[in-house]
Design a protein around this motif. Structure first.
Motif, PDB file in Angstrom:
ATOM      1  N   GLY A  44       0.787  -1.222   0.000  1.00 25.46           N
ATOM      2  CA  GLY A  44       0.000   0.000   0.000  1.00 25.46           C
ATOM      3  C   GLY A  44       0.823   1.277   0.000  1.00 25.46           C
ATOM      4  N   LYS A  45       2.135   1.161   0.067  1.00 28.33           N
ATOM      5  CA  LYS A  45       3.018   2.325   0.021  1.00 28.33           C
ATOM      6  C   LYS A  45       3.751   2.361  -1.305  1.00 28.33           C
ATOM      7  CE  LYS A  45       4.086   3.215   4.841  1.00 28.33           C
ATOM      8  NZ  LYS A  45       3.745   4.619   4.905  1.00 28.33           N
ATOM      9  N   ARG A  46       4.099   3.557  -1.736  1.00 33.59           N
ATOM     10  CA  ARG A  46       4.998   3.705  -2.867  1.00 33.59           C
ATOM     11  C   ARG A  46       6.409   3.494  -2.340  1.00 33.59           C
ATOM     12  NH1 ARG A  46       3.191   9.415  -5.156  1.00 33.59           N
ATOM     13  NH2 ARG A  46       3.927   9.922  -3.083  1.00 33.59           N
ATOM     14  N   LYS A  47       7.267   2.917  -3.174  1.00 40.19           N
ATOM     15  CA  LYS A  47       8.601   2.564  -2.718  1.00 40.19           C
ATOM     16  C   LYS A  47       9.661   3.072  -3.688  1.00 40.19           C
ATOM     17  CE  LYS A  47       6.313  -1.241  -2.566  1.00 40.19           C
ATOM     18  NZ  LYS A  47       4.987  -0.821  -2.175  1.00 40.19           N
ATOM     19  N   ILE A  48      10.713   3.665  -3.129  1.00 36.55           N
ATOM     20  CA  ILE A  48      11.910   3.994  -3.895  1.00 36.55           C
ATOM     21  C   ILE A  48      12.973   3.006  -3.451  1.00 36.55           C
ATOM     22  CG2 ILE A  48      13.711   5.684  -4.382  1.00 36.55           C
ATOM     23  CD1 ILE A  48      11.668   7.873  -3.602  1.00 36.55           C
ATOM     24  N   LEU A  49      13.413   2.145  -4.370  1.00 32.94           N
ATOM     25  CA  LEU A  49      14.505   1.227  -4.066  1.00 32.94           C
ATOM     26  C   LEU A  49      15.786   1.903  -4.519  1.00 32.94           C
ATOM     27  CD1 LEU A  49      13.006  -2.153  -5.361  1.00 32.94           C
ATOM     28  CD2 LEU A  49      12.748  -1.101  -3.126  1.00 32.94           C
ATOM     29  N   ASN A  50      16.577   2.347  -3.567  1.00 30.92           N
ATOM     30  CA  ASN A  50      17.879   2.951  -3.842  1.00 30.92           C
ATOM     31  C   ASN A  50      18.894   1.819  -3.681  1.00 30.92           C
ATOM     32  OD1 ASN A  50      19.941   4.878  -4.229  1.00 30.92           O
ATOM     33  ND2 ASN A  50      20.114   5.224  -2.024  1.00 30.92           N
ATOM     34  N   ILE A  51      19.253   1.183  -4.786  1.00 31.14           N
ATOM     35  CA  ILE A  51      20.129   0.012  -4.768  1.00 31.14           C
ATOM     36  C   ILE A  51      21.557   0.494  -4.964  1.00 31.14           C
ATOM     37  CG2 ILE A  51      20.621  -2.212  -5.854  1.00 31.14           C
ATOM     38  CD1 ILE A  51      17.631  -2.165  -6.838  1.00 31.14           C
ATOM     39  N   ILE A  52      22.431   0.126  -4.023  1.00 31.54           N
ATOM     40  CA  ILE A  52      23.798   0.670  -4.017  1.00 31.54           C
ATOM     41  C   ILE A  52      24.822  -0.435  -3.785  1.00 31.54           C
ATOM     42  CG2 ILE A  52      23.041   2.945  -3.224  1.00 31.54           C
ATOM     43  CD1 ILE A  52      23.904   2.124  -0.374  1.00 31.54           C
ATOM     44  N   PRO A  53      26.074  -0.213  -4.210  1.00 31.00           N
ATOM     45  CA  PRO A  53      27.131  -1.189  -3.917  1.00 31.00           C
ATOM     46  C   PRO A  53      27.456  -1.259  -2.409  1.00 31.00           C
ATOM     47  CG  PRO A  53      27.753   0.137  -5.805  1.00 31.00           C
ATOM     48  CD  PRO A  53      26.520   0.773  -5.209  1.00 31.00           C
ATOM     49  N   SER A  54      27.725  -0.101  -1.779  1.00 33.41           N
ATOM     50  CA  SER A  54      28.069  -0.086  -0.353  1.00 33.41           C
ATOM     51  C   SER A  54      27.904   1.314   0.215  1.00 33.41           C
ATOM     52  CB  SER A  54      29.515  -0.545  -0.133  1.00 33.41           C
ATOM     53  OG  SER A  54      29.863  -0.402   1.239  1.00 33.41           O
TER      54      SER A  54
END
Length: 165
Positions: A44-54
């Protein structure tokens, strides 16, 4: 398979990177309390996936800070920072920086997530880590925006990610 670069040198990734209009693959990741959490934890929430190395690199730290700042202005939206970092390292960084609008999640127990999202670095000095990417999901986990950052050392396009929200 996709390719990105690190200092201009090609790096091969494995898996399928989600495109706008697709539904995001379900995932199980580890949070800072060492609990397993699933994508549906934020139903039910909007999601920002901030995918990072480290989180221990300057660009990853910068993107986490910028999304933390922007998230405070977004209703019904959560920022999930996904990396292979151990959960305590990411949590310690966010605590030291006073970042309260992001949730750090680790792939260290569930490496398959990297493949499911097409960000698994297969070669070079960062093998085993995630490539830099941003995936924005609606309340039903449909992809609204996705960017696999072509050069790992570059920041993502924040404006494009936030515009869809």
């Amino acid at each position: 398979m996709s390719k990105v670069t690190l200092d201009g040198n090609p790096i091969e990734l494995s898996g399928h990177f989600p495109a706008p209009g697709e539904y995001a693959p379900p995932f199980t990741l580890t949070n800072s309390a060492l609990e397993e959490v699933k994508l549906e934890s934020w139903a039910g929430k909007r999601k920002i996936l901030n995918i990072i190395p480290s989180i221990d690199t300057s660009v990853c730290a910068t993107s986490t800070r910028k999304f933390n700042e922007q998230a405070s202005n977004l209703g019904n939206t959560v920022v999930l920072v996904v990396s292979a970092d151990l959960p305590f390292a990411a949590s310690r960084y966010c605590g030291a920086e006073g970042l309260k609008n992001v949730v750090t999640l680790s792939t260290f127990r569930n490496y398959g997530v990297q493949e499911d999202y097409g960000v698994a670095i297969q070669e070079g000095p960062l093998a085993g880590l995630c490539s830099r990417a941003v995936v924005v999901l609606d309340e039903n986990n449909r992809v609204l925006h996705s960017q696999l950052v072509p050069e790992i050392k570059d920041e993502p396009d924040y404006d494009a990610a936030l515009e869809v929200l």
